[in-house]
Design a protein around this motif. Structure first.
Motif, PDB file in Angstrom:
ATOM      1  N   LEU A   1      11.948  -7.830 -11.373  1.00 41.86           N
ATOM      2  CA  LEU A   1      11.413  -8.199 -10.065  1.00 41.86           C
ATOM      3  C   LEU A   1      10.801  -9.591 -10.104  1.00 41.86           C
ATOM      4  CD1 LEU A   1      10.583  -7.622  -7.147  1.00 41.86           C
ATOM      5  CD2 LEU A   1       8.579  -6.400  -8.038  1.00 41.86           C
ATOM      6  N   ALA A   2      10.082  -9.908 -11.175  1.00 40.00           N
ATOM      7  CA  ALA A   2       9.438 -11.217 -11.284  1.00 40.00           C
ATOM      8  C   ALA A   2      10.459 -12.346 -11.238  1.00 40.00           C
ATOM      9  CB  ALA A   2       8.613 -11.295 -12.566  1.00 40.00           C
ATOM     10  N   SER A   3      11.657 -12.118 -11.770  1.00 33.36           N
ATOM     11  CA  SER A   3      12.711 -13.134 -11.726  1.00 33.36           C
ATOM     12  C   SER A   3      13.113 -13.441 -10.287  1.00 33.36           C
ATOM     13  CB  SER A   3      13.931 -12.676 -12.524  1.00 33.36           C
ATOM     14  OG  SER A   3      13.614 -12.527 -13.893  1.00 33.36           O
ATOM     15  N   ILE A   4      13.195 -12.401  -9.474  1.00 26.70           N
ATOM     16  CA  ILE A   4      13.518 -12.595  -8.054  1.00 26.70           C
ATOM     17  C   ILE A   4      12.372 -13.299  -7.338  1.00 26.70           C
ATOM     18  CG2 ILE A   4      14.044 -11.407  -5.885  1.00 26.70           C
ATOM     19  CD1 ILE A   4      15.301  -9.164  -7.624  1.00 26.70           C
ATOM     20  N   LEU A   5      11.147 -12.890  -7.655  1.00 28.27           N
ATOM     21  CA  LEU A   5       9.977 -13.525  -7.045  1.00 28.27           C
ATOM     22  C   LEU A   5       9.902 -15.000  -7.421  1.00 28.27           C
ATOM     23  CD1 LEU A   5       7.286 -10.733  -7.609  1.00 28.27           C
ATOM     24  CD2 LEU A   5       8.619 -11.190  -5.539  1.00 28.27           C
ATOM     25  N   ALA A   6      10.264 -15.333  -8.654  1.00 27.91           N
ATOM     26  CA  ALA A   6      10.246 -16.734  -9.072  1.00 27.91           C
ATOM     27  C   ALA A   6      11.264 -17.554  -8.291  1.00 27.91           C
ATOM     28  CB  ALA A   6      10.529 -16.825 -10.571  1.00 27.91           C
TER      29      ALA A   6
END
Length: 262
Positions: A103-108
């Motif tokens: 999820l953090a990759s998408i948020l980044a």
């Protein structure tokens, strides 16, 4: 223009808790993104999960710009936790850190102004909904998302609505004791004008609506309610912002407004 990412457990959850808010944001020109943790299936035939295709259609109705799947299978609800499907992992069995990193990759990539997640109770306690809260909180911290608003409902309201369930022999304890106390709800968004749009998006989830689940029964009843009454019944969507509580005037009707700190 702001960017808002909404994390959900299963296809169709986007309608229940945030559909009106996402439609309202999109109409105002903001970028909205749905990330769904599971494909909504334990087993399915074909190369693509049917419920993910339905989610894409629903998101289009709501004006959502992007839809992503974290890659997990539905964990199911109830006392039995079945084995993982061949080649797939149920969300509740996922490593929280690994799921949060996805999820953090998408948020980044999106660099959102806020993440919409679930309250710590997972609403009515579904194991995948609880895991959404855990993964969302960790991913937001990792990606530096400043604001996390947990989609929820007032616990007191649900206690009143589920009171007849006890008379019918249905145990509604998880609903009555779940969700969020009214005193902790920071935002109450007026989405009554988007009820028809939400119902149109809901209709795209054919595989669940045509099933025999409790959700299908409730959804069928809701879709038969006259439109003016539906707009009143589904006028509000509620959020509790992490680390904050409502001010003296009560919940805010602007999702970008910030109440005072604890």
């Amino acid at each position: 223009m702001a960017t808002v990412v909404a994390l959900h457990a299963h296809p169709d959850d986007e309608i229940t808790l945030t559909g009106g808010t996402l439609a309202k944001l999109a109409r105002a020109g903001h970028r909205t993104v749905i990330v769904v943790a599971t494909d909504g299936h334990r087993q399915f035939d074909g190369p693509v999960a049917p419920r993910l295709l339905e989610l894409q259609a629903s998101a289009k109705v709501l004006g959502v710009s992007r839809v992503e799947h974290l890659g997990y299978a539905d964990s199911g609800h109830g006392p039995v936790l079945y084995p993982n499907p061949p080649g797939r992992t149920m969300f509740v069995r996922a490593d929280v850190g690994a799921a949060a990193q996805r999820l953090a990759s998408i948020l980044a990539e999106e660099r959102p102004d806020m993440l919409l997640s679930y309250d710590r109770n997972g609403g009515y306690g579904h194991r995948d909904h609880v895991r959404v809260h855990e993964v969302g909180a960790l991913a937001a911290k990792s990606a530096g998302v400043a604001r996390v608003l947990n989609a929820t409902m007032p616990r007191e309201l649900l206690r009143g609505l589920t009171a007849p369930a006890g008379w019918l022999g249905y145990d509604a304890t998880a609903i009555r004791d779940g969700y969020t106390a009214r005193a902790e709800i920071t935002h109450r968004i007026d989405v009554g004008a988007f009820t028809t749009q939400r119902m149109t998006a809901l209709a795209e989830h054919r595989s669940i609506l045509e099933g025999q689940s409790r959700f299908a029964t409730i959804a069928g009843f809701v879709r038969r309610v006259p439109a003016p009454l539906r707009a009143k019944l589904f006028r509000w969507e509620w959020f509790a912002e992490e680390g904050l509580r409502p001010g003296p005037a009560g919940p805010l009707d602007d999702i970008f407004a910030r109440p005072g700190p604890h």
